[in-house]
Design a protein around this motif. Structure first.
Motif, PDB file in Angstrom:
ATOM      1  N   UNK A 194      -0.547   6.487  11.511  1.00  0.00           N
ATOM      2  CA  UNK A 194       0.558   7.014  10.727  1.00  0.00           C
ATOM      3  C   UNK A 194      -0.590   8.224   9.880  1.00  0.00           C
ATOM      4  N   UNK A 195      -1.618   7.161   9.185  1.00  0.00           N
ATOM      5  CA  UNK A 195      -2.476   7.799   8.614  1.00  0.00           C
ATOM      6  C   UNK A 195      -3.964   8.516   9.025  1.00  0.00           C
ATOM      7  N   UNK A 219       0.603  -0.997  -0.026  1.00  0.00           N
ATOM      8  CA  UNK A 219       0.089   0.468  -0.031  1.00  0.00           C
ATOM      9  C   UNK A 219       0.851   0.985   0.207  1.00  0.00           C
ATOM     10  N   UNK A 220       0.774   1.498  -1.266  1.00  0.00           N
ATOM     11  CA  UNK A 220       1.673   3.236  -1.348  1.00  0.00           C
ATOM     12  C   UNK A 220       0.989   5.069  -1.537  1.00  0.00           C
ATOM     13  N   UNK A 221       1.345   5.600  -0.859  1.00  0.00           N
ATOM     14  CA  UNK A 221       0.351   6.346  -1.555  1.00  0.00           C
ATOM     15  C   UNK A 221       1.543   7.980  -1.772  1.00  0.00           C
ATOM     16  N   UNK A 222       1.074   8.760  -3.188  1.00  0.00           N
ATOM     17  CA  UNK A 222       2.705   9.039  -3.528  1.00  0.00           C
ATOM     18  C   UNK A 222       1.593  10.233  -4.721  1.00  0.00           C
ATOM     19  N   UNK A 270       1.103  12.267   3.777  1.00  0.00           N
ATOM     20  CA  UNK A 270       1.929  12.144   3.738  1.00  0.00           C
ATOM     21  C   UNK A 270       2.325  10.580   2.947  1.00  0.00           C
ATOM     22  N   UNK A 271       3.094  10.248   2.146  1.00  0.00           N
ATOM     23  CA  UNK A 271       3.489   9.932   1.023  1.00  0.00           C
ATOM     24  C   UNK A 271       4.623   9.102   1.102  1.00  0.00           C
ATOM     25  N   UNK A 272       4.732   7.735   0.445  1.00  0.00           N
ATOM     26  CA  UNK A 272       5.859   6.738   0.698  1.00  0.00           C
ATOM     27  C   UNK A 272       5.205   5.626   0.238  1.00  0.00           C
ATOM     28  N   UNK A 310       4.378  15.319   2.585  1.00  0.00           N
ATOM     29  CA  UNK A 310       5.260  14.953   4.284  1.00  0.00           C
ATOM     30  C   UNK A 310       5.640  13.597   3.419  1.00  0.00           C
ATOM     31  N   UNK A 311       7.203  13.339   2.644  1.00  0.00           N
ATOM     32  CA  UNK A 311       7.542  12.338   2.557  1.00  0.00           C
ATOM     33  C   UNK A 311       7.902  11.419   3.510  1.00  0.00           C
ATOM     34  N   UNK A 312       7.114  10.096   3.901  1.00  0.00           N
ATOM     35  CA  UNK A 312       7.987   9.130   5.288  1.00  0.00           C
ATOM     36  C   UNK A 312       9.240   9.272   4.544  1.00  0.00           C
ATOM     37  N   UNK A 313       9.429   9.144   3.440  1.00  0.00           N
ATOM     38  CA  UNK A 313      11.154   7.990   2.898  1.00  0.00           C
ATOM     39  C   UNK A 313      11.522   8.664   1.318  1.00  0.00           C
ATOM     40  N   UNK A 314      12.879   9.182   0.875  1.00  0.00           N
ATOM     41  CA  UNK A 314      13.509   8.617   0.393  1.00  0.00           C
ATOM     42  C   UNK A 314      13.479   6.927  -0.116  1.00  0.00           C
ATOM     43  N   UNK A 315      12.811   6.534  -1.476  1.00  0.00           N
ATOM     44  CA  UNK A 315      13.023   5.514  -2.305  1.00  0.00           C
ATOM     45  C   UNK A 315      13.418   5.175  -3.086  1.00  0.00           C
TER      46      UNK A 315
END
Ligand SMILES: Cc1ncc(C[n+]2csc(CCOP(=O)(O)OP(=O)(O)O)c2C)c(N)n1
Ligand code: SF4
Ligand SMILES: [Mg+2]
Lengths: 607, 352
Positions: free
Chosen positions: B285-286, B177-180, B296-298, B231-236
């Motif tokens: 987190x959501x 599950x991802x959000x971008x 939040x994305x990632x 607000x990105x959670x991480x760099x992927x």
């Protein structure tokens, strides 16, 4: 009064969930094993336990299998309906009563046998729950003695049905025997009804239409099955599931050569079938009217995008609560044109369990040959009741996967266009996803596409698509199963029927002949109509279309097909929810033949 | 959109080989950017176009499969029902990689039921929701993912709770599950490649501004608003199994998620620690992000080892669509035995 041999009906009035199914099944099979033609009709409520249920067994030395509107022999097991049930038995009839049930006074010209069922059970089991189930076996024993059902046949039927449950088997044996012995020593047989051995069933099988359809689907090579539970369709899928589990799974690895998916609703059910059909699988779903309603949008999509699909509609009466467990042929027109826009679907009309078996296979061949959804219209009577039939033949023909281009064929082509009518029969060629040759690739969408499957809204492109689809339906006429026709050169009157109505028609034609009206007969097996229809109607002065819905849907379709002959077409309808009986048909024809100007209003309503 | 360098990937194809027809969407539509992301990701992943099937429902978003991977079969279905089509295609041919594109109207309203059941079954589909908070194709009505307080162009305010497709997917056991955001290709592309490598339902909820009906002030899905709240959670980083790149990260900064096929996802910590393997963590987190009006994305949740639907069904290896008659028609003996059972009354194979 002389004896009445092998020609009467038995009605067992009980409540559902009481275990009478087993008892009735054993009676039916024991009679069948005596070589006597027999049929059974279960009239049941939409309920799990406690509501009135009737099971009718008809024995007919003439081989008639249709429902009769009246029975000669009644078994009273339900206090709630006892008064009504008893009142339906005419003079000379037999009434077997569980002596704990009170009935209104019964006229002296009926033969009444009171049976102390509870008392007979006392020595057999003390378990109250078991008693309730086993009590039904008492009437099996009593009827066997009264009617002369051979003892070994009852035993054989019992053994066959309960072989896997030895404890239940022993218990049931004892109950049957108790009824039998009590009847032998306490009942004085006064009524005329008797069973005598015949030789009319030796090779036959007993099967429900839904089981027959399941067999056909398996031998037709189905690989994807989807469904959402609904009576009277569920048993089709459940028996298919049983067959597939047994015969289409690798016994070593457990791997299945099929996918069976219980969908979240019928929209999803048909969506999965379309997806699977598009990807090249033989896919089917089965439902009843409410599910068909939900499938409307996708049915049209399948038609426009030209995707094979097989959809069974085991018809029942109208929407929601009320009579969902009663039979009907009311979905015909709806299914034939299902969806918005200009849609028209081939519809197969099985009239027997043998047809259910054969058409289950045929439907796949047609759907893949024509690249379109094909509907099979069965009904509750055909699907859920037990029918005698010749055994089914193993399919000798290979399957027809239609115009699918494989890699080799594609490689030989200069170009591929998904919706081009290359052969002039209205049927284009298709490729399957996974095809390596990039020229085989296409994009599937609804109504707006040109020959090369490119998006278009140009009027000329749309008209070309629609006209080709119409041509394809013309081709369908030459591929669908033809009607069964029985000619009578002397007949002015023609009869047309389809589906389960067939069984009443066989008998009604004999009754009409006896009344001096010979008839020609055309049993439709599919829509669109084949050329046989026009020829048949042309040969007769008056043509009666007999069907089990209120508005004469098939009669309308026939009139529309043959506008020049429309004045000849008359409609006889039966829509009580009970399977049509021959007498209703015969009386309606006689009435209209007597007074041809009278429109046949509400013929079924009174019955 | 062709790559001027004409470089070839491991399938021997150039980026241009993954193009589709020319888009007919509004210039600037977020969906077009996602299309570009899919093309680039498919190229980089070296997807075999003949092994891909593109599926969609109805909406501006659902039109896009026509605009990418022109060498793959496509199926533009009816509104909200792509999941059932995908399920059918998937069981009929388990060798295909399914890319499904849907909209927020298509998935969160009319198709919510089918979406949920697709996820429950873990049907292998890369399920991309191009989420703009409105019905683009029917001209700007609110969709069920519109945020509380977001306005329509006319000024009407949405008061209804939004459907969070990621939260629903996680709740239903989805393994990816991802959000971008359509404007963040650097994040979207590795997510797409990781999703291609995931065997099971992979849900990507991609915020995708509708420039025509939802890019005004007051819309929480305008480019400006999304950029502000993203607000990105991480760099992927995604490293496929066929690339033997060794990735060096400072210890404690990066989390590696291994996929069953040998590929790896690297998540480089940005702000707070985020554990994408904990369902509870992800859901919390959501919820917190919504309260703080953060997007939040990632990669929100990942569980790469769940059995896909075909395994659940225990299907044969060969795609069902390719089975021969001999493999699916039982022999004559079987019918004869069943007929004998029906003649004698011994219980037939089917459930009686
Ligand atoms: C059964 C049905 N109802 C309504 C429509 C009309 N319709 C077409 S697209 C759409 C909404 C699409 O919204 P979304 O999925 O968010 O896609 P977007 O255009 O925003 O990308 C609707 C309601 C339809 N095509 N089918
Ligand atoms: S209307 Fe909105 S969603 Fe549709 S193409 Fe235009 S910008 Fe994109
Ligand atoms: Mg939208």
């Amino acid at each position: 009064m002389g004896p009445v041999i092998n020609d009467f009906s038995i009605q067992v009035a009980t409540v559902n969930g009481s275990g009478s199914q087993t008892a009735n099944g054993i009676l039916l099979r024991a009679i069948f094993q005596m070589g006597i033609p027999v049929s059974g009709k279960n009239l049941f409520p939409s309920n799990i336990a406690g509501l009135p249920t009737w099971f009718t067994i008809r024995v007919s030395r003439h081989g008639y299998l249709a429902r009769r509107s009246a029975s000669e022999i009644l078994v009273v097991m339900n206090p709630e309906t006892a008064a009504e049930d008893v009142a339906a038995i005419g003079p000379g009839g037999v009434i077997v009563v569980n002596d704990q049930i009170r009935t209104p006074p019964i006229p002296g010209d009926r033969f009444v046998y009171h049976v102390p069922m509870a008392k007979l059970l006392e020595p057999i089991t003390t378990d109250v729950r078991l008693r309730k189930l086993v009590i039904n076996m008492i009437y099996v024993g009593v009827l066997a003695e009264l009617l002369g059902i051979a003892e070994d046949e009852v035993e054989r039927a019992l053994d066959a049905q309960l072989a896997k449950k030895p404890i239940a088997l022993a218990l049931n044996h004892r109950a049957v025997r108790a009824g039998w012995e009590w009847a032998k020593s306490n009942l004085e047989k006064r009524d005329p009804f008797r069973l005598e051995r015949m030789d009319a069933t030796a090779r036959s099988i007993l099967i429900e239409g839904n089981t027959a359809a399941a067999l056909g689907a398996m031998f037709g090579g189905v690989t994807v099955v989807t469904w959402y539970p609904i009576t009277p369709s569920s048993s089709l899928i459940e028996s298919l599931g049983g067959f597939l589990e047994q015969h289409r799974r690798d016994p070593r690895t457990g791997e299945a050569s099929y996918a069976m998916i219980q969908a979240e609703d019928e929209i999803s059910g048909i969506g999965m079938v379309l997806g699977a059909g598009w990807a090249g699988a033989r896919a089917m779903t089965s439902t009843s009217g409410p599910g068909i309603s939900l499938m409307a949008e996708f049915a049209g999509y399948g038609y426009f995008a030209e995707i094979p699909a097989v959809i069974w509609d085991v018809q029942r009466i109208g929407p929601s609560t009320g009579l969902p467990t009663r039979t009907s042929q009311g979905d015909l027109a709806f299914v034939h044109g299902l969806s918005h826009g200009d849609t028209k679907h081939p519809v197969l009309l099985p009239a027997s369990v043998a047809d259910c078996y054969a058409f289950a296979m045929k439907a796949f061949d047609l759907a893949e040959r024509l690249q379109t959804p094909v509907f099979v219209l069965s009904d509750l009577d055909l699907g859920m009741n037990v029918w005698m039939s010749e055994p089914f033949a193993y399919p000798e023909e290979p399957w027809d996967r239609g115009k699918v281009l494989g890699e080799e064929e594609l490689a030989k082509l200069r170009k591929f266009e998904r919706y081009r009518d290359v052969d002039g029969d209205g049927i284009p060629y298709r490729t399957l996803p996974g095809t390596k040759d990039a020229k085989g690739v296409y994009f599937t969408r609804g109504s707006g596409h040109d020959e090369a499957a490119r998006y278009t809204e140009r009027p000329a492109d749309y008209v070309a698509t629609m006209d080709r689809l119409a041509r394809k339906l013309e081709t369908a006429r030459t591929l669908v199963p033809p009607p069964a026709i029985e000619q009578d050169e002397s007949a002015e009157v023609g009869l047309i029927a389809f589906g389960s109505t067939r069984w009443a028609m066989i008998e009604a034609r004999d009754q009409l002949r006896a009344a001096g009206i010979p008839t020609g007969y055309l049993l439709l097996k599919a829509l669109p109509f084949t050329a046989h229809l026009a020829a048949f109607v042309g040969r007769h002065r008056r043509v009666y279309v007999v069907e089990q819905n209120r508005d004469g849907q098939m009669a309308d379709l026939v009139r529309r097909e043959l506008p020049g002959e429309a004045a000849k077409i008359r409609s006889i309808t039966h829509y009580t929810g009970l399977p049509v009986d021959a007498r209703s048909v015969t009386d309606a024809v006689l009435a209209m033949e007597g007074a041809p100007a009278q429109p046949p209003l509400a013929q079924g309503a009174a019955r | 959109m062709s790559d001027p360098t004409g470089a070839r990937n491991r399938a021997g194809l150039t980026r241009a080989d993954y193009d589709g027809a020319k888009t007919t969407l509004c210039p600037g539509c977020g969906h077009n950017a996602i299309t570009g992301g899919i093309i680039q990701a498919a190229f980089e992943a070296g997807l075999e176009p003949s092994k891909v099937a593109k599926l969609s429902g109805i909406g501006c978003s659902s039109k896009t499969p026509a605009y990418f991977l022109g060498r793959s079969h496509g199926f533009n279905a009816v509104h909200g029902r792509m999941p059932s089509i995908a399920t059918g295609v998937s069981v009929a041919n388990r060798e295909l990689l399914l890319i499904g594109v849907s909209g927020d109207g298509d998935t969160a309203s009319i198709g919510l039921g089918q979406f949920c059941h697709l996820v429950r079954r873990n049907v292998p589909v890369v399920y991309i929701v191009e989420n703009n908070g409105v019905y683009g194709l029917t001209k700007g009505q609110f969709s069920a993912t519109a945020d509380v307080g977001s306005t329509q162009k006319s000024g009407r305010v949405n008061e209804l709770m939004p459907v969070d497709l990621c939260a629903i997917a996680i709740e239903l056991g989805c393994g990816f599950v991802a959000r971008s955001f359509s404007g963040d290709q650097k994040q979207l592309r590795p997510l797409l490649k990781a999703a291609f490598a995931h065997r099971g339902t992979a849900v990507l909820d991609v915020i995708s501004p509708c420039v025509t009906f939802a890019d005004h002030e007051g819309s929480t899905r305008s480019y400006a608003a999304v950029k502000e709240h993203d607000a990105p959670l991480h760099e992927i980083d995604f490293v496929p199994y066929f690339e033997d790149t060794s990735v060096d990260y400072e210890p404690g900064t990066t989390r590696e998620v291994e996929m069953p096929d040998g590929s790896s996802i690297y998540l480089k910590k940005l702000a707070a620690d985020y554990d994408p393997t904990s369902r509870e963590h992800a859901l919390r987190a959501i919820h917190e992000a919504r309260a703080e009006r953060k997007l939040i994305t990632g990669l929100l949740y990942v569980e790469p080892d769940l059995p896909p639907f075909e395994q659940e069904l225990n299907l044969v290896e060969t795609p069902l669509a390719h089975l021969t008659l001999e493999q699916v028609r039982p022999p004559r003996r079987v019918l004869e035995e069943i007929m004998e059972e029906l003649r004698t009354g011994r219980a037939p194979g089917g459930v009686s």
